[in-house]
Enzyme design. Structure first.
Site, PDB file in Angstrom:
ATOM      1  N   GLU A 166      -3.538  -8.343  -3.011  1.00 31.56           N
ATOM      2  CA  GLU A 166      -3.158  -8.856  -1.902  1.00 31.56           C
ATOM      3  C   GLU A 166      -4.006  -8.338  -0.560  1.00 31.56           C
ATOM      4  O   GLU A 166      -3.683  -6.935  -0.289  1.00 31.56           O
ATOM      5  CB  GLU A 166      -1.710  -8.658  -1.400  1.00 31.56           C
ATOM      6  CG  GLU A 166      -1.280  -9.755   0.025  1.00 31.56           C
ATOM      7  CD  GLU A 166       0.373  -9.785   0.503  1.00 31.56           C
ATOM      8  OE1 GLU A 166       0.943  -9.033  -0.333  1.00 31.56           O
ATOM      9  OE2 GLU A 166       0.608 -10.269   1.480  1.00 31.56           O
ATOM     10  N   ARG A 202       3.870   1.288 -13.280  1.00 30.52           N
ATOM     11  CA  ARG A 202       3.094   1.604 -12.105  1.00 30.52           C
ATOM     12  C   ARG A 202       2.737   2.954 -12.070  1.00 30.52           C
ATOM     13  O   ARG A 202       3.376   3.863 -12.754  1.00 30.52           O
ATOM     14  CB  ARG A 202       3.198   0.871 -10.846  1.00 30.52           C
ATOM     15  CG  ARG A 202       4.574   1.477 -10.369  1.00 30.52           C
ATOM     16  CD  ARG A 202       5.433   0.546  -9.205  1.00 30.52           C
ATOM     17  NE  ARG A 202       4.371   0.497  -8.059  1.00 30.52           N
ATOM     18  CZ  ARG A 202       3.850  -0.618  -7.333  1.00 30.52           C
ATOM     19  NH1 ARG A 202       4.174  -1.620  -7.936  1.00 30.52           N
ATOM     20  NH2 ARG A 202       3.417  -0.468  -6.429  1.00 30.52           N
ATOM     21  N   LYS A 256       1.523  -0.084   0.337  1.00 36.09           N
ATOM     22  CA  LYS A 256       0.523  -0.329   1.469  1.00 36.09           C
ATOM     23  C   LYS A 256       1.261  -0.318   2.855  1.00 36.09           C
ATOM     24  O   LYS A 256       0.875   0.085   3.714  1.00 36.09           O
ATOM     25  CB  LYS A 256      -0.152  -1.653   1.240  1.00 36.09           C
ATOM     26  CG  LYS A 256      -1.069  -1.367   0.350  1.00 36.09           C
ATOM     27  CD  LYS A 256      -2.034  -2.935   0.056  1.00 36.09           C
ATOM     28  CE  LYS A 256      -0.975  -3.874  -0.891  1.00 36.09           C
ATOM     29  NZ  LYS A 256      -1.823  -4.922  -1.280  1.00 36.09           N
TER      30      LYS A 256
HETATM   31  P1  ATP Z   1       2.016  -1.713  -2.664  1.00 32.51           P
HETATM   32  O1  ATP Z   1       3.507  -1.857  -3.124  1.00 32.51           O
HETATM   33  O2  ATP Z   1       1.252  -0.597  -2.888  1.00 32.51           O
HETATM   34  O3  ATP Z   1       1.861  -2.775  -1.241  1.00 32.51           O
HETATM   35  P2  ATP Z   1       1.386  -4.235  -4.242  1.00 32.51           P
HETATM   36  O4  ATP Z   1       1.629  -4.327  -5.836  1.00 32.51           O
HETATM   37  O5  ATP Z   1       2.033  -5.010  -3.684  1.00 32.51           O
HETATM   38  O6  ATP Z   1       1.177  -2.836  -3.850  1.00 32.51           O
HETATM   39  P3  ATP Z   1      -1.128  -5.812  -4.575  1.00 32.51           P
HETATM   40  O7  ATP Z   1      -2.095  -5.866  -3.580  1.00 32.51           O
HETATM   41  O8  ATP Z   1      -0.162  -7.020  -4.671  1.00 32.51           O
HETATM   42  O9  ATP Z   1      -0.228  -4.767  -4.256  1.00 32.51           O
HETATM   43  O10 ATP Z   1      -1.466  -5.283  -5.868  1.00 32.51           O
HETATM   44  C1  ATP Z   1      -2.546  -5.789  -6.613  1.00 32.51           C
HETATM   45  C2  ATP Z   1      -2.368  -5.169  -8.199  1.00 32.51           C
HETATM   46  O11 ATP Z   1      -2.511  -3.868  -8.336  1.00 32.51           O
HETATM   47  C3  ATP Z   1      -1.169  -5.870  -8.737  1.00 32.51           C
HETATM   48  O12 ATP Z   1      -1.513  -6.431 -10.053  1.00 32.51           O
HETATM   49  C4  ATP Z   1      -0.231  -4.557  -8.893  1.00 32.51           C
HETATM   50  O13 ATP Z   1       0.418  -4.697  -9.907  1.00 32.51           O
HETATM   51  C5  ATP Z   1      -1.195  -3.255  -8.936  1.00 32.51           C
HETATM   52  N1  ATP Z   1      -0.746  -2.148  -8.410  1.00 32.51           N
HETATM   53  C6  ATP Z   1      -0.164  -2.026  -7.260  1.00 32.51           C
HETATM   54  N2  ATP Z   1       0.364  -0.846  -7.147  1.00 32.51           N
HETATM   55  C7  ATP Z   1       0.168  -0.246  -8.076  1.00 32.51           C
HETATM   56  C8  ATP Z   1       0.508   1.010  -8.929  1.00 32.51           C
HETATM   57  N3  ATP Z   1       1.010   2.122  -8.286  1.00 32.51           N
HETATM   58  N4  ATP Z   1       0.222   1.284 -10.045  1.00 32.51           N
HETATM   59  C9  ATP Z   1      -0.408   0.324 -10.937  1.00 32.51           C
HETATM   60  N5  ATP Z   1      -0.965  -0.793 -10.442  1.00 32.51           N
HETATM   61  C10 ATP Z   1      -0.476  -1.067  -9.278  1.00 32.51           C
HETATM   62 MG    MG Z   2       2.146  -7.251  -3.731  1.00 30.20          MG
END
Ligand code: ATP
Ligand code: MG
Length: 566
Positions: free
Chosen positions: A46, A271, A281
């Site tokens: 995102e 994760r 983020k």
């Molecule tokens: P955050 O909670 O840090 O904002 P998010 O999951 O909302 O992370 P996205 O931009 O939606 O962020 O993530 C893109 C991809 O990265 C998704 O498929 C998510 O599952 C993966 N991802 C995000 N954080 C992690 C992590 N800590 N370890 C492994 N994969 C991750």
């Molecule tokens: Mg997300």
């Protein structure tokens, strides 16, 4: 060199034939059975912030598998939340994925490109009697959801006819109704044991400017209605995501079934969590907005751009992700594993140089005044092809304050009264005397050198146990050097129920040293290129910071050994 295998149980062994992890096994089976001729994965960030090291794990997985199995991989921006997303983040994400060494051979896509298709999908559900417009407020809808142990209650609008729903939904799109006036919900089961199946909201009215579609839309699909369908639209065979989406999977599968679209298979993995940092983020944005750090790419941030500025290499991050492995179980990885991966890489590739971070004068009293000679020094003992460089040597040098003691015992192999040491790539020197300033601080150490002890042609027969680094005073470059430590003093800053993660910031995470002395060859060093400063660690020039500061600024990427006491 530390070996992390013993204390990191999920770490995969080094052997070239590492056993395939569970996702790889699924892929191998799908290819062997002919279910898929070619795999197609995607990475779906995102664009609401910069990528962090957790994303790197997801990137290495989805891009790595596509690469290994000759498949395709898409970069898809999951941009369904217009208020938090923007082009700066899109650009940063593209740059970071590329820097990691990956290329989206399947194409670059945006969920917003599918807004029209998603609208049509929602209309199909309505026509099938599988979606309805609800006019209740969010609080009432939440109350009616029930709890995991108590069933929910049906909305009074649940039995509206498809015709009425379709008209209302089209009115929503046309901007007839104000923001929040009504929502579109999937009609599934208000008593379902999985809360996500209790008639989830799939569209909301929101007059927000979207970074790509502008003001074309005043309704936006919810993430859960967009994500799975985007996978189907792109023909993603294996949709890999983190464990928190496991409970959403039945809903995605329900949409696939009701809409009769391509059945992407979602597979979840744990994760990545790192100690002494935060990874969401939202929290990283807070650090940026509060000015706690110098932007998303502050070298203390766990972002890919921060790690890059700190001096991490793409190879080291990929090694780290590989070592962490893919599992179903959540765990917290030591930050030192990340540092180990960097050291492991830089030890092989970094050019060597000498720098003195806390300088005092070292005067070679028997060296002729006004004379300078050039001494060869290896650029990288691990790589003979890296060659040698010539280091100027003369009567006045800089040495590290910490390498001299006014009193020392037998175990002290550096300089002190009575001691003899080798100056790296130069001569053996013996203590003569030293001077102190008005405050009693040592400001000059005087030594004599043995002309026949020159490195590489030493015939002096003198033994020196310690070797010190040094820099020739007349030709030294003045630089600022920044030393970094963990951003948070607590291993799990966001793991405290009643306290804010910002309360656990490490006040000593940045130490700025000014007037450090660098050997002259570093004046030509390109930015963001790793160097090993003898005995001090790995460093790289921060070109942007240098430009802003008007003098060279170097970042320490990592120390030579893991000296961190957690
Ligand atoms: P955050 O909670 O840090 O904002 P998010 O999951 O909302 O992370 P996205 O931009 O939606 O962020 O993530 C893109 C991809 O990265 C998704 O498929 C998510 O599952 C993966 N991802 C995000 N954080 C992690 C992590 N800590 N370890 C492994 N994969 C991750
Ligand atoms: Mg997300």
């Amino acid at each position: 060199m530390s070996d992390f295998r013993s204390d990191h149980k999920d770490v995969r062994p080094d052997a070239p034939n590492v056993p395939a992890h569970f996702i790889e096994q699924i892929i191998q089976e799908d290819l062997a059975s002919g279910k898929h001729k070619r795999i197609h994965t995607r990475f779906p960030p995102e664009p609401n912030g910069y990528l962090h090291i957790g994303h790197a794990k997801a990137i290495c997985l989805s891009f790595g598998l596509a690469e290994k199995y000759n498949g395709s991989v898409n970069l898809r921006f999951d941009d369904t939340n217009p208020e938090k997303e923007n082009q700066e983040y899109v650009d940063a994400i593209r740059r970071d994925v590329q820097w990691l060494g990956y290329h989206w051979n399947g194409g670059e896509f945006y969920t917003s490109d599918y807004f029209e298709t998603l609208f049509q999908y929602a209309s199909i559900l309505i026509k099938k009697g599988k979606a309805y417009v609800d006019h209740q407020n969010p609080e009432t809808i939440a109350e009616q959801k029930g709890t995991p142990t108590a069933p929910g209650t049906n909305s009074p609008h649940r039995e509206r006819s498809p015709e009425e729903n379709l008209q209302l939904f089209e009115e929503m799109r046309a901007g007839v109704h104000p923001d929040g006036h009504c929502v579109l919900r999937a009609k599934i089961d208000m008593t379902h044991p999985n809360m996500h199946m209790r008639d989830p909201v799939i569209y909301r009215i929101k007059r927000a400017h979207h970074h790509r579609t502008g003001n074309d839309w005043c309704i936006y699909p919810m993430y859960d209605f967009a994500h799975g369908q985007s996978d189907s639209i792109e023909g993603i065979t294996h949709s890999l995501c983190t464990l928190e989406f496991e409970v959403h999977r039945p809903l995605y599968d329900w949409f696939i079934q009701e809409l009769e679209i391509f059945p992407s298979r979602q597979i979840e993995f744990a994760r990545l969590n790192l100690d002494h940092t935060v990874m969401s983020k939202r929290k990283l944005l807070r650090l940026v907005e509060d000015g706690v750090v110098d932007g998303w790419d502050d070298p203390r941030m766990p972002t890919i751009s921060g790690l890059r500025r700190r001096g991490f290499t793409p190879e080291s991050i990929r090694t780290f992700c590989d070592r962490v492995g893919i599992a179903k179980r959540e765990n917290v990885i030591d930050f030192s594993l990340l540092e180990w991966a960097l050291r492991d890489h830089l030890n092989r590739v970094a050019l060597r140089a000498m720098a003195v971070l806390d300088p005092i004068k070292l005067v070679v009293v028997n060296y002729p005044e006004g004379q300078t000679e050039m001494l060869p020094s290896e650029n990288n003992p691990e790589d003979p092809e890296a060659g040698v460089r010539m280091m100027p040597f003369s009567r006045e040098l800089w040495m590290e304050r910490g390498d001299f003691r006014e009193e020392a015992n037998k175990k002290w192999f550096r300089l002190a009264p009575g001691k003899t040491v080798r100056l790296k790539s130069a001569f053996i020197v013996r203590y003569v005397n030293h001077t102190v300033d008005a405050q009693g601080n040592v400001n000059e150490v005087h030594v004599e050198y043995f002309p026949d002890s020159r490195s590489g042609s030493d015939t002096s027969g003198i033994k020196a146990k310690g070797t010190l680094h040094w820099v020739n005073a007349a030709t030294a470059l003045d630089a600022e050097v920044r030393l970094y430590d963990r951003l948070f003093a607590d291993p799990t800053p966001d793991g405290h129920a009643d306290r804010e993660f910002t309360e656990f910031l490490n006040p000593d995470s940045l130490e700025v040293r000014t007037h450090c002395k660098l050997e002259p060859s570093l004046g030509e060093a390109p930015g963001e290129t790793p160097y090993q400063f003898t005995r001090l660690g790995y460093f790289s020039l921060d070109s942007e910071k240098s430009k802003a500061a008007g003098h060279p600024v170097w970042n320490r990427s990592v120390t030579l050994k893991d000296g961190w006491k957690g």
